[in-house]
Design a protein around this motif. Structure first.
Motif, PDB file in Angstrom:
ATOM      1  N   SER A 134       0.708  -1.242  -0.158  1.00 31.48           N
ATOM      2  CA  SER A 134      -0.077   0.050   0.025  1.00 31.48           C
ATOM      3  C   SER A 134       0.818   1.535   0.157  1.00 31.48           C
ATOM      4  O   SER A 134       0.270   2.274  -0.223  1.00 31.48           O
ATOM      5  CB  SER A 134      -0.986   0.097   1.157  1.00 31.48           C
ATOM      6  N   ILE A 135       2.144   1.041   0.502  1.00 30.75           N
ATOM      7  CA  ILE A 135       3.010   2.373   0.304  1.00 30.75           C
ATOM      8  C   ILE A 135       3.336   2.634  -0.877  1.00 30.75           C
ATOM      9  O   ILE A 135       3.420   3.714  -1.656  1.00 30.75           O
ATOM     10  CB  ILE A 135       4.192   2.118   1.323  1.00 30.75           C
ATOM     11  N   ARG A 136       3.636   1.318  -1.813  1.00 26.65           N
ATOM     12  CA  ARG A 136       4.032   1.425  -3.197  1.00 26.65           C
ATOM     13  C   ARG A 136       3.200   2.543  -4.030  1.00 26.65           C
ATOM     14  O   ARG A 136       3.773   3.366  -4.655  1.00 26.65           O
ATOM     15  CB  ARG A 136       4.007   0.319  -3.921  1.00 26.65           C
ATOM     16  N   GLU A 137       1.913   2.498  -3.722  1.00 26.64           N
ATOM     17  CA  GLU A 137       1.032   3.456  -4.488  1.00 26.64           C
ATOM     18  C   GLU A 137       1.291   5.099  -4.248  1.00 26.64           C
ATOM     19  O   GLU A 137       1.469   5.812  -5.212  1.00 26.64           O
ATOM     20  CB  GLU A 137      -0.414   3.201  -3.841  1.00 26.64           C
ATOM     21  N   TRP A 138       1.648   4.873  -2.774  1.00 27.06           N
ATOM     22  CA  TRP A 138       1.826   6.551  -2.415  1.00 27.06           C
ATOM     23  C   TRP A 138       3.171   6.914  -2.755  1.00 27.06           C
ATOM     24  O   TRP A 138       3.665   8.211  -3.041  1.00 27.06           O
ATOM     25  CB  TRP A 138       1.975   6.498  -0.939  1.00 27.06           C
ATOM     26  N   ILE A 139       4.023   6.069  -2.967  1.00 27.86           N
ATOM     27  CA  ILE A 139       5.588   6.472  -3.518  1.00 27.86           C
ATOM     28  C   ILE A 139       5.677   7.353  -4.780  1.00 27.86           C
ATOM     29  O   ILE A 139       6.370   8.375  -4.990  1.00 27.86           O
ATOM     30  CB  ILE A 139       6.350   5.306  -3.394  1.00 27.86           C
ATOM     31  N   ARG A 141      20.346   4.447   8.893  1.00 30.51           N
ATOM     32  CA  ARG A 141      20.767   4.541   7.682  1.00 30.51           C
ATOM     33  C   ARG A 141      19.805   4.480   6.864  1.00 30.51           C
ATOM     34  O   ARG A 141      20.055   5.161   5.655  1.00 30.51           O
ATOM     35  CB  ARG A 141      21.822   3.498   7.600  1.00 30.51           C
ATOM     36  N   ALA A 142      18.796   3.714   6.892  1.00 29.59           N
ATOM     37  CA  ALA A 142      17.695   3.750   5.699  1.00 29.59           C
ATOM     38  C   ALA A 142      17.036   5.119   5.455  1.00 29.59           C
ATOM     39  O   ALA A 142      16.910   5.634   4.491  1.00 29.59           O
ATOM     40  CB  ALA A 142      16.490   2.670   5.871  1.00 29.59           C
ATOM     41  N   ILE A 143      16.992   5.574   6.566  1.00 30.71           N
ATOM     42  CA  ILE A 143      16.180   7.151   6.724  1.00 30.71           C
ATOM     43  C   ILE A 143      17.196   7.940   6.025  1.00 30.71           C
ATOM     44  O   ILE A 143      16.662   8.942   4.979  1.00 30.71           O
ATOM     45  CB  ILE A 143      15.929   7.331   7.916  1.00 30.71           C
ATOM     46  N   ALA A 144      18.591   7.867   6.274  1.00 36.75           N
ATOM     47  CA  ALA A 144      19.438   8.832   5.658  1.00 36.75           C
ATOM     48  C   ALA A 144      19.599   8.565   4.219  1.00 36.75           C
ATOM     49  O   ALA A 144      19.572   9.622   3.488  1.00 36.75           O
ATOM     50  CB  ALA A 144      20.863   8.547   6.363  1.00 36.75           C
ATOM     51  N   TYR A 200      15.679  10.067  -2.579  1.00 31.71           N
ATOM     52  CA  TYR A 200      14.428   9.781  -3.283  1.00 31.71           C
ATOM     53  C   TYR A 200      13.331  10.857  -3.074  1.00 31.71           C
ATOM     54  O   TYR A 200      12.360  11.025  -3.621  1.00 31.71           O
ATOM     55  CB  TYR A 200      14.091   8.400  -3.008  1.00 31.71           C
ATOM     56  N   ALA A 201      13.458  11.614  -2.015  1.00 30.28           N
ATOM     57  CA  ALA A 201      12.414  12.635  -1.532  1.00 30.28           C
ATOM     58  C   ALA A 201      12.897  13.315  -0.517  1.00 30.28           C
ATOM     59  O   ALA A 201      14.220  13.139   0.151  1.00 30.28           O
ATOM     60  CB  ALA A 201      11.343  11.636  -0.998  1.00 30.28           C
ATOM     61  N   GLU A 202      12.447  14.665  -0.031  1.00 27.79           N
ATOM     62  CA  GLU A 202      12.709  15.604   0.768  1.00 27.79           C
ATOM     63  C   GLU A 202      12.186  14.814   2.074  1.00 27.79           C
ATOM     64  O   GLU A 202      11.174  14.351   2.370  1.00 27.79           O
ATOM     65  CB  GLU A 202      11.849  16.763   0.726  1.00 27.79           C
ATOM     66  N   ILE A 208      11.330  -0.382   3.238  1.00 32.96           N
ATOM     67  CA  ILE A 208      10.635   0.676   2.514  1.00 32.96           C
ATOM     68  C   ILE A 208      11.618   1.570   1.553  1.00 32.96           C
ATOM     69  O   ILE A 208      11.237   1.771   0.688  1.00 32.96           O
ATOM     70  CB  ILE A 208      10.189   1.512   3.729  1.00 32.96           C
ATOM     71  N   LEU A 209      12.906   1.531   2.013  1.00 26.03           N
ATOM     72  CA  LEU A 209      13.773   2.174   1.146  1.00 26.03           C
ATOM     73  C   LEU A 209      13.924   1.437  -0.185  1.00 26.03           C
ATOM     74  O   LEU A 209      14.083   1.909  -1.263  1.00 26.03           O
ATOM     75  CB  LEU A 209      15.340   1.976   1.791  1.00 26.03           C
TER      76      LEU A 209
END
Ligand code: BV8
Ligand code: ZN
Length: 242
Positions: A6-11, A83-86, A91-93, A235-236
């Motif tokens: 369901s996140i894929r849609e939002w990405i 590290r994934a958040i960094a 890919y986005a702000e 998620i990354l």
């Protein structure tokens, strides 16, 4: 990966991600959470120690508690979740609103981090506006400022207001984000725990990453019952495939 579909849609046309993080995201870096089974609050009553009254009543005890935590934090390393958040910044702000005082988001390379509850790596004077970084000094008692008053950790204690400039800026980011990921926090402590509600009011997609239920699990668009060090790299990878 069903969870993540369901996140894929939002990405696809996502511009801005805001993270709200708490002690749980640093748990896999060896820093105890507050309320968990290994929680800091097990051995100490943080409600009693993390207050300005406790500090004035017994500066030595409170100072030693922070020194002990700081010693552990200085040698802690960011984990796969940090590290994934960094890396998501490619890919986005990405803006990180953290309740943590351990500096691990910055250590992992995140460039936009707001420390809602301050930093254990900073000190300030209890009276004048002197402030500084503190890394290795582990004196028995809180050091004195040049003005003669004692220094304290630059953290927000219970009953103290959050730094207003940081709080105002956090609200602006929350009102502008498409996706909010709440990772590693029980959402017990206010006012930080109101941020997901503000995001929801602005139609952001809300994701919770936590092995356990929180105060706001039922309001989330997606709940990932996993650790942040497992879930955030997944998620990354969705962004990388995009
Ligand atoms: C304010 C810095 C007003 C210091 C912290 C009754 C009495 C007294 C006060 C209050 C009260 N009721 C409400 C209050 C207000 C109070 C508050 O919310 N109290 C709570 C306890 C009810 N809030 C305040 O006092 C705030 N100030 O309100 O000021 C004001 C207004 C105007 C003028 C003057 C004053 C200040 C709050 C900031 C306090 N400082 N920290 C220090 O660290 O020593 S709070 C402390 O709790 C940390 O910052 C911590 O981050 C934060 C929140 O806890 P969490 O991060 O969520 O950690 P927790 O252990 O709870 O949860 C961990 C989660 O991770 C769990 O859900 C677990 O399942 C999960 N997890 C575990 N492992 C993993 C994982 N998740 C992912 N992966 C894993 N591997
Ligand atoms: Zn001073």
């Amino acid at each position: 990966m069903r969870n993540y579909e369901s996140i894929r849609e939002w990405i696809k046309n996502l511009k801005k991600i805001v993270f709200v993080t708490g002690a749980g995201i640093s748990q896999e870096s060896g820093i105890p959470t507050f309320r968990g089974k290994d929680g800091l609050w097990r051995n100490y009553d943080a409600m009693k120690l993390a207050t300005i009254d406790a500090f004035y009543e017994n500066p030595k005890i409170v100072w030693e508690w922070y020194s002990e935590r700081r010693r552990n934090i200085i040698s802690a390393l960011p984990n796969m979740g940090h590290r994934a958040i960094a890396e998501l910044e490619k890919y986005a702000e990405v803006v990180v609103l953290t309740q943590n005082i351990d500096g691990l988001h910055q250590k992992s390379g995140s460039t936009k981090v707001l420390e809602l509850h301050g930093s254990i790596l900073k000190i300030k004077c209890t009276v004048c506006n002197y402030r500084d970084e503190i890394l290795t000094e582990f004196t028995e008692n809180p050091p004195n400022c040049k003005c003669g008053n004692i220094l304290r950790p630059e953290v927000v204690w219970f009953g103290e207001q959050l730094p207003q400039d940081v709080w105002q800026e956090a609200i602006i980011h929350v009102n502008q984000c498409d996706l909010m990921i709440v990772a590693g926090t029980s959402l017990v402590v206010s006012p930080a725990n109101i941020l997901p509600t503000y995001a929801k009011q602005n139609n952001a997609f809300l994701v919770e990453i936590n092995p356990e239920d929180t105060e706001m699990s039922l309001e989330m668009d997606l709940v990932i019952r996993d650790t942040s060090a497992n879930a955030l790299p997944k998620i990354l990878s969705l962004f990388k495939e995009n």
